[in-house]
Design a protein around this motif. Structure first.
Motif, PDB file in Angstrom:
ATOM      1  N   GLY A 159      39.144  39.643  37.281  1.00 33.63           N
ATOM      2  CA  GLY A 159      38.469  38.589  38.025  1.00 33.63           C
ATOM      3  C   GLY A 159      39.376  37.403  38.285  1.00 33.63           C
ATOM      4  N   LEU A 203      31.978  40.309  33.490  1.00 29.61           N
ATOM      5  CA  LEU A 203      32.653  39.304  32.673  1.00 29.61           C
ATOM      6  C   LEU A 203      32.343  39.393  31.184  1.00 29.61           C
ATOM      7  N   ARG A 262      37.386  40.099  33.016  1.00 29.35           N
ATOM      8  CA  ARG A 262      37.779  38.695  33.161  1.00 29.35           C
ATOM      9  C   ARG A 262      39.209  38.582  33.678  1.00 29.35           C
ATOM     10  N   ARG A 274      34.445  37.227  40.396  1.00 30.67           N
ATOM     11  CA  ARG A 274      33.876  36.902  39.087  1.00 30.67           C
ATOM     12  C   ARG A 274      32.369  37.178  39.053  1.00 30.67           C
TER      13      ARG A 274
END
Length: 291
Positions: A202, A213, A199, A208
């Motif tokens: 990203g 994630l 995350r 993403r």
């Protein structure tokens, strides 16, 4: 090849949403071809705050005028996603796994420079676990090519060929390692990776993909846990390894790095690698000076 010149970088969120909506209907088929579209984005300037966030998460020194060798990939990523999320792209965007990258930096790029980016798909390649798309990114300054890369992205699907072993192998390379490549390199450092690494990277890079994630979203694509971005692993290794001004980097993402987890960075001469537990090889690469 049709060339389209853009006035600004595409927004990633709508592209990812479009790719997600179109992905269930995409099934690789024999004879499928990549779209013959070349996207060009002139006058690209670096967002220094975003660059600093990227440098911190990848372990590069913050504030240097020279761009990290991997950063033009981040700049070109929205153009690559536009191609891969378009209706003419035959592979599903969701679940695509980055399997290899080759970067050639002809000279140092500065954080204060202006660049013209070009991105296009250079075809589809059969893979023992599916189909790979080849994406090319180029950066020019003053009309001169200063940086270029070739990335392969794997869409996993049945091929009708006999597999060597059952179960998913999320990030295999296009070829098997040679005997020399299989020899372990001496360990240099150990890194503990947090559950939120995907995350955080990203947010800094814009990539993403749900496989990076959360464990819940990664399971939708056959991964028991979220996995680190391949481009984070190679960037982190190169931040530790260092690169000459003119360099050719080759890296293969051989096995996913589960999050959270621990990895060992190893290097010798121009070669580097990332190892996990039980002799698992996550990444192998080399950084060769351009002669």
């Amino acid at each position: 090849m049709d060339t389209h010149t853009l006035s600004s970088a595409p927004a990633l969120a709508p592209l990812l949403l479009r790719g997600a909506l179109l992905s269930p209907a995409r099934r690789p088929r024999p004879g499928a071809e990549a779209p013959r579209t070349r996207l060009v984005l002139p006058g690209v300037r670096i967002d220094l705050a975003r660059l600093a966030a990227y440098e911190r998460i990848c372990g590069f020194g913050v504030g240097a005028d020279a761009l990290p060798v991997t950063y033009p990939h981040v700049l070109g990523f929205p153009l690559a996603v536009r191609i891969m999320s378009g209706r003419g792209f035959p592979l599903p965007l969701l679940g695509l796994v980055h399997t290899s990258i080759e970067i050639t930096r002809h000279r140092t790029l500065t954080a204060t420079g202006a660049y013209e980016l070009t991105v296009y798909a250079d075809g589809l390649v059969p893979h023992r676990r599916g189909t790979e798309a080849v994406l090319v990114t180029e950066a020019r300054s003053g009309g001169a090519l200063v940086w270029e890369s070739r990335s392969t992205y794997l869409a996993r699907h049945g091929t009708g060929r006999q597999e060597a072993s059952p179960g998913p192998s999320p990030e295999p390379s296009g070829t098997e390692p040679s005997g020399e490549e299989a020899k372990p390199l001496p360990a240099v450092a150990q890194w503990r990776l947090g559950e939120d690494l995907g995350r955080r990277y990203g947010a800094a890079s814009g990539d993403r993909n749900p496989i990076h994630l959360h464990a819940l979203t990664a399971r939708l694509f056959g991964f028991p846990r979220a996995i680190a971005h391949g481009m984070w692993t190679v960037a982190r290794c190169l931040a530790e390894h260092g690169t000459p001004d003119a360099v050719r980097v080759r890296a293969r993402f051989r096995a996913p790095v589960p999050l959270p987890g621990a990895v060992t960075y190893a290097a010798q001469g121009t070669a580097f690698a990332l190892y996990g537990g039980e002799d698992r090889v996550h990444l192998t690469g080399e950084a060769l000076p351009l002669g």
